[in-house]
Design a protein around this motif. Structure first.
Motif, short mmCIF file in Angstrom:
data_model
loop_
_atom_site.label_atom_id
_atom_site.label_comp_id
_atom_site.label_asym_id
_atom_site.label_seq_id
_atom_site.Cartn_x
_atom_site.Cartn_y
_atom_site.Cartn_z
N ILE A 1 0.81 -1.23 0.00
CA ILE A 1 0.00 0.00 0.00
C ILE A 1 0.83 1.26 0.00
CG2 ILE A 1 -1.79 1.26 1.25
CD1 ILE A 1 -2.68 -1.51 2.37
N PHE A 2 1.78 1.37 0.92
CA PHE A 2 2.52 2.64 1.05
C PHE A 2 3.35 2.95 -0.19
CE2 PHE A 2 2.62 2.49 6.00
CZ PHE A 2 1.24 2.70 6.01
N ASN A 3 3.78 1.93 -0.91
CA ASN A 3 4.54 2.17 -2.13
C ASN A 3 3.69 2.81 -3.22
OD1 ASN A 3 6.91 1.12 -1.06
ND2 ASN A 3 6.43 -0.95 -1.72
N THR A 4 2.40 2.43 -3.28
CA THR A 4 1.51 3.06 -4.26
C THR A 4 1.27 4.52 -3.91
OG1 THR A 4 -0.52 2.41 -3.08
CG2 THR A 4 0.37 0.86 -4.69
N VAL A 5 1.18 4.83 -2.61
CA VAL A 5 1.00 6.21 -2.17
C VAL A 5 2.18 7.07 -2.60
CG1 VAL A 5 0.79 7.73 -0.16
CG2 VAL A 5 -0.50 5.59 -0.23
N GLN A 6 3.39 6.56 -2.37
CA GLN A 6 4.59 7.31 -2.73
C GLN A 6 4.67 7.51 -4.24
OE1 GLN A 6 6.32 8.62 -0.39
NE2 GLN A 6 5.65 7.42 1.37
N ALA A 7 4.45 6.44 -4.99
CA ALA A 7 4.54 6.51 -6.45
C ALA A 7 3.47 7.44 -7.03
CB ALA A 7 4.41 5.12 -7.05
N ASN A 8 2.28 7.40 -6.46
CA ASN A 8 1.19 8.24 -6.94
C ASN A 8 1.51 9.72 -6.77
OD1 ASN A 8 -1.79 9.56 -6.36
ND2 ASN A 8 -1.83 7.95 -7.91
N SER A 9 2.03 10.09 -5.60
CA SER A 9 2.40 11.48 -5.36
C SER A 9 3.52 11.93 -6.29
CB SER A 9 2.82 11.67 -3.90
OG SER A 9 1.73 11.47 -3.02
N MET A 10 4.50 11.04 -6.52
CA MET A 10 5.62 11.36 -7.41
C MET A 10 5.12 11.58 -8.83
SD MET A 10 9.14 9.17 -8.01
CE MET A 10 8.24 7.62 -8.06
N ALA A 11 4.25 10.69 -9.34
CA ALA A 11 3.74 10.81 -10.70
C ALA A 11 2.91 12.08 -10.87
CB ALA A 11 2.91 9.58 -11.06
N ARG A 12 2.09 12.38 -9.88
CA ARG A 12 1.26 13.60 -9.94
C ARG A 12 2.14 14.85 -9.96
NH1 ARG A 12 -4.15 13.85 -8.38
NH2 ARG A 12 -5.20 11.83 -8.15
N ALA A 13 3.18 14.85 -9.14
CA ALA A 13 4.06 16.02 -9.07
C ALA A 13 4.77 16.26 -10.39
CB ALA A 13 5.08 15.83 -7.94
N GLY B 1 0.80 2.49 -8.80
CA GLY B 1 0.59 3.76 -8.11
C GLY B 1 0.85 4.95 -9.00
N SER B 2 1.79 4.82 -9.93
CA SER B 2 2.10 5.91 -10.85
C SER B 2 0.99 6.13 -11.86
CB SER B 2 3.41 5.62 -11.60
OG SER B 2 4.49 5.48 -10.70
N GLU C 1 3.84 15.19 -13.40
CA GLU C 1 2.86 15.54 -14.42
C GLU C 1 2.47 17.01 -14.31
OE1 GLU C 1 -1.15 13.43 -16.10
OE2 GLU C 1 -1.19 14.06 -14.01
N PHE C 2 2.28 17.48 -13.08
CA PHE C 2 1.88 18.87 -12.86
C PHE C 2 2.99 19.84 -13.28
CE2 PHE C 2 1.46 22.72 -10.33
CZ PHE C 2 0.11 23.01 -10.42
N ALA C 3 4.23 19.48 -12.97
CA ALA C 3 5.36 20.40 -13.21
C ALA C 3 5.86 20.34 -14.65
CB ALA C 3 6.50 20.08 -12.25
N PHE C 4 5.95 19.14 -15.22
CA PHE C 4 6.61 19.00 -16.53
C PHE C 4 5.75 18.29 -17.57
CE2 PHE C 4 9.98 18.59 -13.20
CZ PHE C 4 10.58 19.83 -13.41
N ASP C 5 4.47 18.03 -17.26
CA ASP C 5 3.60 17.27 -18.17
C ASP C 5 4.19 15.91 -18.51
OD1 ASP C 5 1.55 19.16 -18.40
OD2 ASP C 5 2.68 20.30 -19.89
N THR C 6 4.90 15.33 -17.56
CA THR C 6 5.51 14.01 -17.77
C THR C 6 4.42 12.94 -17.74
OG1 THR C 6 7.49 14.75 -16.61
CG2 THR C 6 7.25 12.38 -16.95
N PRO C 7 4.30 12.11 -18.78
CA PRO C 7 3.29 11.04 -18.75
C PRO C 7 3.49 10.12 -17.54
CG PRO C 7 4.25 11.26 -20.94
CD PRO C 7 5.09 12.11 -20.02
N LYS C 8 2.39 9.74 -16.94
CA LYS C 8 2.48 8.89 -15.75
C LYS C 8 3.12 7.54 -16.05
CE LYS C 8 -1.39 10.95 -13.20
NZ LYS C 8 -2.72 10.74 -12.61
N LEU C 9 2.87 7.03 -17.27
CA LEU C 9 3.48 5.75 -17.65
C LEU C 9 4.99 5.86 -17.67
CD1 LEU C 9 3.30 2.84 -18.63
CD2 LEU C 9 3.02 3.71 -20.97
N LEU C 10 5.50 6.96 -18.21
CA LEU C 10 6.96 7.16 -18.26
C LEU C 10 7.52 7.27 -16.85
CD1 LEU C 10 9.53 7.64 -19.90
CD2 LEU C 10 8.96 10.10 -19.93
N THR C 11 6.83 8.02 -15.98
CA THR C 11 7.27 8.12 -14.58
C THR C 11 7.30 6.76 -13.92
OG1 THR C 11 6.39 10.37 -14.34
CG2 THR C 11 6.73 9.11 -12.32
#
Length: 476
Positions: free
Chosen positions: A157-169, A400-401, A171-181
């Motif tokens: 569970i906690f790994n999905t939380v960390q990955a989700n926040s990283m992917a969102r951040a 999570g990403s 995507e918001f900053a650089f429009d990085t696709p979540k799949l690539l992250t």
């Protein structure tokens, strides 16, 4: 499912966990002679002593850095923002309270982990809540239950939380696709977790302090730039914590409840005091001075750094920005990024994304070490099972990403509460042993000698210890 998890979470955190956290923390504060306040002035000396290498384990500083790497994650950024969004500025005050109270619980669990540690086949120390439940309480079944909870929490569970926040951040900053992250993060994670415990610890002793200093330094510079506003902001935090700001609106009870609940909930998710996670790495240290309490004191420093320093840094960014927290409830990490943009310009979101990548990646590596440690307790640490754990860790990072999972935070809160209830029950049952450890350490300090734990003075405890774990070393 979200409604059910929300209902269970409200029951656990609305009453059970708040009273248990407060009660356990206050109890150990008293039983240990107010250890977190007594030794706060000696944190620098304890850190200096933690650098001393000893045979048979990691240095206390390496263990502190690994525990910081695991602690410092999305909870320090997104979690703080969510706490302020839902509980108001007063949630920050209750996060501080949870940290000071939790420091006593952290001392208790880490000291017990050190006391009941044992060596594996490679000569590395291992231990944690499952071990002190089995050895100290004679309840192996309780240790098995705890290990299962921990594997679910830190392996999944906690790994999905960390990955989700990283992917969102990103995507918001650089429009990085979540799949690539997700793909890049998975690759980095697998490169990290296939290394040995000592190798990971050596890396974390450099990465964890650096990433913490980067974030705290940025917040400090922003606070200095807005120094005129800081006193009023601190006053607002305190007034909101007790509902004084909202008294005129007739919402005092709701506001205090929300602030207290969210402050304790997010504070604990961040610093993990009393949850039973940190002891899994605390046991790996060969403490210096050679006394279980020495590692307990070092781990208290981790709680202080995590919540009082790093979480406060995040809170200052959100509150100084003047951002309307009510309009961004879907993503705490986006609120942090928007706040930084308002304070420093458009590069702020990118800086937060970079910090989030460091926080999340190191946290996932720490989570893996905790989960792997409990495979040893369950006697499932075969090569195949370790690779299954690695594979599941990578899959959770990828999932999570890619997925938007608000239910993940709710699930994390529930499993965190179950872990904490199991661990704190064991801590309270072992509180006489914690008191003995604390008094033995303090007695020797008062005599002006280097504390050394001699199990022969405590026959009841000695028979519970693993052979060779606490052979008395010579004094300096």
């Amino acid at each position: 499912m979200p409604d059910f998890l929300s209902f269970i979470g409200e029951i656990l955190w609305g009453s059970v966990m708040i009273y248990l956290l407060l009660g356990c923390g206050v109890w150990f504060t008293w039983r240990t002679g107010y250890v977190q306040f007594r030794y706060i002035r000696q944190f620098g000396k304890s850190l200096k002593g933690s650098l001393t290498p000893q045979k048979g384990g990691l240095t206390s500083f390496q263990v502190l850095c690994v525990s910081l790497a695991a602690r410092v994650g999305s909870g320090n950024l997104a979690g703080v923002a969510i706490a302020i969004t839902v509980g108001g500025p007063g949630a920050v005050f209750w996060m501080w309270v949870s940290a000071f109270i939790g420091m006593a619980s952290s001392f208790a669990e880490s000291s017990l982990a050190q006391l009941y540690k044992e060596k594996d086949e490679s000569g590395q120390y291992r231990g944690g809540p499952a071990w002190y439940m089995a050895r100290g309480l004679g309840m192996r079944w309780m240790g098995v239950v705890f290990s299962i909870f921990l594997l679910l929490a830190y392996g999944l569970i906690f790994n999905t939380v960390q990955a989700n926040s990283m992917a969102r951040a990103l995507e918001f900053a650089f429009d990085t696709p979540k799949l690539l992250t997700g793909l890049i993060a998975s690759l980095v994670v697998i490169l990290l977790i296939t290394r040995s415990l000592k190798s990971i610890a050596r890396m974390m002793q450099w990465i964890a302090p650096l990433m913490s200093l980067l974030w705290v330094g940025a917040s400090l510079l922003i606070s200095l730039w807005h120094a005129v506003e800081v006193p009023a902001l601190l006053e607002m935090i305190v007034r909101s914590a007790f509902g004084w700001q909202e008294a005129a609106a007739g919402a005092v009870g709701y506001t205090i409840s929300q602030a207290l609940t969210n402050g304790f909930q997010r504070g604990m998710f961040s610093n993990e005091a009393g949850m039973g996670s940190t002891p899994n790495i605390a046991a790996a240290a060969a403490s210096w001075p050679p006394h279980p309490a020495a590692q307990g004191i070092v781990q208290m420093i981790g709680v202080f750094i995590d919540t009082i320093i790093i979480c406060s840094a995040s809170a200052m960014v959100v509150l100084l920005s003047g951002h309307d927290t009510e309009i961004v409830t879907h993503s705490g990490i986006h609120l942090i990024q928007q706040s930084m943009n308002l304070l420093v310009g458009n590069w702020g979101a990118g800086f937060v994304a970079f910090i989030m990548v460091l926080f999340a990646t190191t946290s996932i590596a720490g989570n893996y070490l905790y989960a792997k440690n409990n495979l040893y307790f369950l006697q499932l640490h075969t090569r195949t099972n370790v690779w299954i754990l690695r594979g599941v860790t990578v899959l959770m990072v990828l999932a999570g990403s890619l997925l938007s999972l608000p239910v993940v935070w709710q699930l994390a809160d529930v499993i965190m509460a179950l872990m904490a209830i199991t661990n704190m029950t064991a801590l309270l049952l072992l509180s006489p042993v914690v008191r003995i450890i604390a008094r033995d350490y303090l007695r020797q300090r008062k005599l002006g000698v280097q504390p050394v734990f001699n199990a022969r003075y405590y026959p009841d405890i000695e028979q519970q210890l693993a052979p060779g774990a606490w052979d008395e070393p010579p004094r300096e």
